[in-house]
Design a protein around this motif. Sequence first.
Motif, PDB file in Angstrom:
ATOM      1  N   ALA A 210      -9.739  19.537  19.616  1.00 32.33           N
ATOM      2  CA  ALA A 210     -10.829  20.253  20.285  1.00 32.33           C
ATOM      3  C   ALA A 210     -11.841  20.748  19.263  1.00 32.33           C
ATOM      4  N   ASN A 211     -13.095  20.635  19.640  1.00 30.18           N
ATOM      5  CA  ASN A 211     -14.193  21.159  18.824  1.00 30.18           C
ATOM      6  C   ASN A 211     -14.977  22.149  19.649  1.00 30.18           C
ATOM      7  N   LEU A 212     -15.067  23.381  19.195  1.00 28.91           N
ATOM      8  CA  LEU A 212     -15.773  24.424  19.930  1.00 28.91           C
ATOM      9  C   LEU A 212     -16.835  25.023  19.015  1.00 28.91           C
ATOM     10  N   LEU A 280     -11.255  29.521  23.984  1.00 26.06           N
ATOM     11  CA  LEU A 280     -12.603  29.500  24.591  1.00 26.06           C
ATOM     12  C   LEU A 280     -13.185  30.908  24.700  1.00 26.06           C
ATOM     13  N   LEU A 285     -19.422  30.977  23.859  1.00 17.86           N
ATOM     14  CA  LEU A 285     -19.248  29.533  23.664  1.00 17.86           C
ATOM     15  C   LEU A 285     -20.565  28.799  23.900  1.00 17.86           C
ATOM     16  N   ARG A 287     -20.709  25.162  22.956  1.00 17.83           N
ATOM     17  CA  ARG A 287     -20.368  23.764  23.220  1.00 17.83           C
ATOM     18  C   ARG A 287     -18.863  23.587  23.119  1.00 17.83           C
ATOM     19  N   GLN A 288     -18.298  22.720  23.919  1.00 13.70           N
ATOM     20  CA  GLN A 288     -16.863  22.438  23.779  1.00 13.70           C
ATOM     21  C   GLN A 288     -16.584  20.977  24.077  1.00 13.70           C
ATOM     22  N   ARG A 289     -15.597  20.460  23.385  1.00 12.26           N
ATOM     23  CA  ARG A 289     -15.210  19.073  23.614  1.00 12.26           C
ATOM     24  C   ARG A 289     -13.757  18.942  23.181  1.00 12.26           C
TER      25      ARG A 289
END
Length: 442
Positions: A210-212, A280, A285, A287-289
Amino acid sequence: MTSTLPPVPPSLAGRIVGPDDARYERLRHGYVHRGAPAAVLLPEDAAQTAEALAYARSLGSAVSVRSGGHGISGRSTNDGGAVVDLSRLDEVRVLDRARRRIRVGAGARWGRVAQALAPHGLAVSSGDTGDVGVGGLVTAGGMGWLARLHGLTVDHVTAVELVLADGTHVRADAEREPDLFWAVRGAGGNFGAVTAVELRAHETGDVVFANLVFDAGNAAEAAALIEAWGAVLETAPRELTSFLTFMPGGPGRSHVAHVAAVYAGNAEHGAAERTLTPLLGVGPLVRQRAVLAPYPALVPVSGVAHHAQQPLGATRSGLLDHLTADAARAVAEALESGQVLMQQFRSVGGAVNDMDPAATAYAHRTQNFSLMSATVPERESGLDAHWARLAPHLNGLYLSFDTRRGPRVLAEAFPGPVLPRLRALKERYDPENVFDRNFPLK
Ligand SMILES: Cc1cc2nc3c(=O)[nH]c(=O)nc-3n(C[C@H](O)[C@H](O)[C@H](O)COP(=O)(O)OP(=O)(O)OC[C@H]3O[C@@H](n4cnc5c(N)ncnc54)[C@H](O)[C@@H]3O)c2cc1C
């Protein structure tokens, strides 16, 4: 071969590169450090490594040992001396799949190790960068994407093969040369040129990556984010390992926080989602992926030649038991200074702290976090001022992430009885201090 160099032994013919050789430009520098060595030697096996070391010593100037060339603290190039480059010793072999035993040449890159092991359903927790070499990392620690689940890389080494200062090629493990085996797993660069290591790999399938990205606001808001991230990690299942990286926003602009997280457990039945979701909420936040990825995708190999392309050549390392409000504030305030250009926390703890501190020369087994702060060499005094404010919150350091040298740094890297034991072993295995390019134990 360069005419100004003395003749090389026949086994090294064609394996020595001087400044007038077309290969020299690709071989002279490291990723962080520039160099202008008189000769780079390219042995292909352990016997040639011993010959290359003897030849390098005969030149009478600095001798550097290089595996992947990514040394931050360790200097694997030099000016006017010799570099013994082990990149040709890069074989990766599965010795016994059932027992997960593998053997890896010191010159392999960790990304290639991951690629070779993946078809067997295996992986070794190394670092976050596929281009880093086996030799430098496996002799220092190895804090990677699977650290909380599996511990450090050194924790899984079962045997080390190395060429000592006297030219002998030895195998060190729990039964044979146990003192040397202990020393190499944390301070290996001081004891010889490691040619290969055996490790016990882990069963590893796909992982969730995960990239946040967070708007970290001002220093007070960034401090709150650090504390919140720390609290999530300390209570998270071990399957979660995460890094938190800050880039200063510049005058009047928000700082940016980047959280990278790996969930390496069974992702079915919502376990990954349940484990990652608290992250999160650590700040606003942006952006999240999250993707399901094979482990080698986390450590790609670039194959780019080194030209000292890393400009953040001044770094400081510190370990922290907990991310307290005061520690978080001290880190966040440095974002405002304009002197510190990157700060990165890594979660350790978990399996890292299962090891007996006396088992390996890397002895820090209580801390939950590692912090590295970095800047360009021209702003190093600003970095030092920041570090002085942070010092009361730190408990030891990881030498691979620190460019300083000197007795205080060594004492923090090798606490209590570790440093005296290392120094005694250094007298036994390398009395003439041939291997002096890592960090000066003497
Ligand atoms: C971009 C980047 C990302 C990194 N990420 C991580 C990470 O995620 N986790 C982590 O733990 N570390 C990380 N590091 C630090 C890295 O582990 C160390 O710098 C390590 O020394 C690099 O290994 P190398 O073989 O590439 O280094 P080299 O530059 O080849 O060597 C550095 C020093 O290590 C010693 N050495 C190298 N090979 C041998 C050998 N075969 N035998 C004995 N001594 C040897 C020598 O003293 C040498 O001077 C990172 C570094 C960089 C630049």
